[in-house]
Design a protein around this motif. Sequence first.
Motif, PDB file in Angstrom:
ATOM      1  N   HIS A 176       0.822  -1.204   0.000  1.00 39.44           N
ATOM      2  CA  HIS A 176       0.000   0.000   0.000  1.00 39.44           C
ATOM      3  C   HIS A 176       0.861   1.261   0.000  1.00 39.44           C
ATOM      4  O   HIS A 176       0.472   2.284  -0.593  1.00 39.44           O
ATOM      5  CB  HIS A 176      -0.930   0.005   1.223  1.00 39.44           C
ATOM      6  N   ASP A 177       2.028   1.212   0.650  1.00 38.71           N
ATOM      7  CA  ASP A 177       2.948   2.345   0.601  1.00 38.71           C
ATOM      8  C   ASP A 177       3.402   2.617  -0.829  1.00 38.71           C
ATOM      9  O   ASP A 177       3.419   3.771  -1.286  1.00 38.71           O
ATOM     10  CB  ASP A 177       4.173   2.078   1.485  1.00 38.71           C
ATOM     11  N   CYS A 178       3.759   1.556  -1.543  1.00 37.10           N
ATOM     12  CA  CYS A 178       4.158   1.702  -2.946  1.00 37.10           C
ATOM     13  C   CYS A 178       3.004   2.213  -3.800  1.00 37.10           C
ATOM     14  O   CYS A 178       3.201   2.997  -4.735  1.00 37.10           O
ATOM     15  CB  CYS A 178       4.660   0.367  -3.486  1.00 37.10           C
ATOM     16  N   HIS A 179       1.794   1.757  -3.467  1.00 34.12           N
ATOM     17  CA  HIS A 179       0.610   2.185  -4.206  1.00 34.12           C
ATOM     18  C   HIS A 179       0.397   3.693  -4.053  1.00 34.12           C
ATOM     19  O   HIS A 179       0.170   4.408  -5.040  1.00 34.12           O
ATOM     20  CB  HIS A 179      -0.602   1.412  -3.686  1.00 34.12           C
ATOM     21  N   VAL A 180       0.493   4.209  -2.838  1.00 36.82           N
ATOM     22  CA  VAL A 180       0.318   5.643  -2.586  1.00 36.82           C
ATOM     23  C   VAL A 180       1.445   6.440  -3.231  1.00 36.82           C
ATOM     24  O   VAL A 180       1.217   7.496  -3.835  1.00 36.82           O
ATOM     25  CB  VAL A 180       0.249   5.915  -1.073  1.00 36.82           C
ATOM     26  N   PHE A 181       2.675   5.930  -3.124  1.00 38.79           N
ATOM     27  CA  PHE A 181       3.803   6.651  -3.709  1.00 38.79           C
ATOM     28  C   PHE A 181       3.662   6.732  -5.231  1.00 38.79           C
ATOM     29  O   PHE A 181       3.948   7.773  -5.836  1.00 38.79           O
ATOM     30  CB  PHE A 181       5.113   5.953  -3.323  1.00 38.79           C
ATOM     31  N   MET A 182       3.235   5.640  -5.838  1.00 36.16           N
ATOM     32  CA  MET A 182       3.116   5.611  -7.296  1.00 36.16           C
ATOM     33  C   MET A 182       2.016   6.537  -7.780  1.00 36.16           C
ATOM     34  O   MET A 182       2.165   7.235  -8.783  1.00 36.16           O
ATOM     35  CB  MET A 182       2.840   4.180  -7.753  1.00 36.16           C
ATOM     36  N   LYS A 183       0.894   6.579  -7.066  1.00 33.85           N
ATOM     37  CA  LYS A 183      -0.258   7.368  -7.503  1.00 33.85           C
ATOM     38  C   LYS A 183      -0.122   8.856  -7.204  1.00 33.85           C
ATOM     39  O   LYS A 183      -0.499   9.694  -8.016  1.00 33.85           O
ATOM     40  CB  LYS A 183      -1.532   6.849  -6.826  1.00 33.85           C
ATOM     41  N   GLN A 184       0.391   9.197  -6.030  1.00 32.42           N
ATOM     42  CA  GLN A 184       0.329  10.564  -5.561  1.00 32.42           C
ATOM     43  C   GLN A 184       1.690  11.258  -5.479  1.00 32.42           C
ATOM     44  O   GLN A 184       1.813  12.417  -5.856  1.00 32.42           O
ATOM     45  CB  GLN A 184      -0.319  10.601  -4.153  1.00 32.42           C
ATOM     46  N   LEU A 185       2.697  10.571  -4.974  1.00 29.07           N
ATOM     47  CA  LEU A 185       3.949  11.232  -4.598  1.00 29.07           C
ATOM     48  C   LEU A 185       5.026  11.177  -5.671  1.00 29.07           C
ATOM     49  O   LEU A 185       5.959  11.986  -5.632  1.00 29.07           O
ATOM     50  CB  LEU A 185       4.494  10.609  -3.307  1.00 29.07           C
ATOM     51  N   LEU A 186       4.931  10.256  -6.617  1.00 31.58           N
ATOM     52  CA  LEU A 186       5.996  10.097  -7.606  1.00 31.58           C
ATOM     53  C   LEU A 186       6.219  11.357  -8.445  1.00 31.58           C
ATOM     54  O   LEU A 186       7.368  11.762  -8.630  1.00 31.58           O
ATOM     55  CB  LEU A 186       5.701   8.882  -8.485  1.00 31.58           C
ATOM     56  N   PRO A 187       5.182  12.022  -8.995  1.00 31.01           N
ATOM     57  CA  PRO A 187       5.457  13.234  -9.786  1.00 31.01           C
ATOM     58  C   PRO A 187       6.100  14.348  -8.973  1.00 31.01           C
ATOM     59  O   PRO A 187       6.848  15.159  -9.522  1.00 31.01           O
ATOM     60  CB  PRO A 187       4.056  13.647 -10.281  1.00 31.01           C
TER      61      PRO A 187
END
Length: 479
Positions: free
Chosen positions: A92-103
Motif C-alpha cells: 500500500h505504501d508503494c501504491h500511494v507513492f506511485m499514484k500521488q507522490l511520484l510526480p
Amino acid sequence: MFNTVMDVAGKTKDNVKTRLDLPEHCRRPELHLQESTNNKLLKPKASDSFTMEQKRKICEWVESLKIPDGYDSNLGKRVDSERGILHGMKSHDCHVFMKQLLPIAFCGLPENIWKPMAEISLFFKDLCSSTLRVQNLVRMAKNIVVISNKLEKILPPGFFDVMEHLLIHLVHEALLGGPVQYRWMYHFERSIGKSKRGIKNKHRVKGYPIDMMLLGMILQYNHYQSSTNRVYNSENAATFDQFFKDISWGPITVHTMSQYNVNGFKFSKEKYLENKKTNNSGVWVKGDDGNQNENVDYFGVLPEILELEYSGWPIKRIVLFQCKWFDPTSRGTRELKQHNIIEVKHTRKYEAYDPFIIAQNAKQVYYAHYPLRRDKSDWWVVIKTKPMGRVEVEIELDVAYQNEISSVHQVVDAELEMNLEHPDHILEEVNREELDMPTNMEKDEEETFEEDDWIDEEETSEDDACEWIDDEETSEEDE
C-alpha cells in the motif's frame, strides 16, 4: 522504476551488464561504457537517475511528509538518508507513492524524463478511481501504449518484463470487472487491523448528528442579519415558528474541539498536530466567487473547530470549521490539467473574511512541497484524499465528487528526445573484476582467428551436410 531512478545498488536495472548490452540492442552511444587511458572502466550516469545529494534531499522530503491518519503508514520510518534509499515499503505504501507522490518526488528530473513518469502515475490514479467511464477507459487503452513506448526510450531494456507489459491489459480488466478499488484487499486488511486494535483503544472522537432543518434556519437567520425584536414582533408571528425563535437568540454555549470526525474524514486543528507525524488539518470545500461561478475550489488549513449549542427543545447543535484559506484565484491556485496536479501558493491568503464553513461540507486534503525545485518553493501540491469506510456514489447534479471520477487527457507529445546523457556529464568508475573483462593489453595478447580458418570450417560443415543427405537417400532406397 523507483529503484532504477534512485539508482539503488543491487536493485537498479541500470547496472554494468545492462550497459554492455546497449551497443547491441539500443542506439544510446552516450550511455556506452568508456575505457580511460589508465585502463579504468567508466560508466556515464544516465539523466534518468539522481545523484547522492539529490537522493538524500528526496529522503528528507519523504521523512518530513505529514499525511492524514489512516491514509498511509509512517513513510519516515522507511527512509535511510545515509544511503539515499527507501526500504521496507509495504504494497500500500508503494501504491500511494506511485499514484500521488511520484510526480512530486521526481520533479528534479529533466522535463522530457519527468513527463512520461508523471503520465504513468496519472494512469494508475485514473485506473483506481471510484467511478470509471467507458470513453475514458478507451482513451486510457490508447495512452498506455504511447506511455510505455516513452518509458522504453528512457529506462534500460532489462527493466521491461512481463509485469511492465501487464499495464496494457489492466484497462481491459477494468472494462470487464469494473473499478479496481472494489476488488482489491486493502479494505478487508484495514477492517481486520481495526478490529484487532479496537480492544486496546477505547477512545473515539464523537460527531453529533446534524439536523438539516437547523442548517437552513441558521442560514436564513444569517441572511437577515436581523435582531431578536424582529423575530418576536407580533406582526411576524406567522413567519417565524418556535424553532427559528430559539436560534434567533444565538448560541447559548460554544465549545472548542481538537478533533472531529465527519464525512468519513478525521479532522484535527492545526495546533493539535504540531508535534505529530500526521496532519489532518487540510480542508477543501466547493464554493462560488461571487460572480455566478459556483464551481470554485477553496483550499486551506483548520485552526479551530467550534460546536455551537442553541436553547430550546430539542437540543440543537452544529459544528463549524474556522479555516484559513489560500487565494483561490489564478494568482494563488493553478492546475496542470495534463497531469492533473493542483498547486497552491501558501504565501498568498484569501483576501475576503469568510472563515466559517459547516463541517458537513468539508473534505480533506494534505499538502506537499517540491523537494528539488527552488523555483517552486512557494508552491505546494494539493493531494486529495478519499473517506475511509465509505463508498461515494456519483449524483448527476452534484459536482463535489468530480475528483473521484477518472478524467483522462489525451497524450499529445508521442516523441522523445534521444539524448539521455546526464547534464553534469558524471562518469562513475566500474570494478572490472566483477565482470571478468580483459584490459586493452590483455585484448592484444588474445588469440585471433584468420578469415581462411572460418571459411574452412564452413566448408567442412557443408560437406558434412552433404554426407548426411546421402545417408537419408540411401535409407529411402533400402526401404
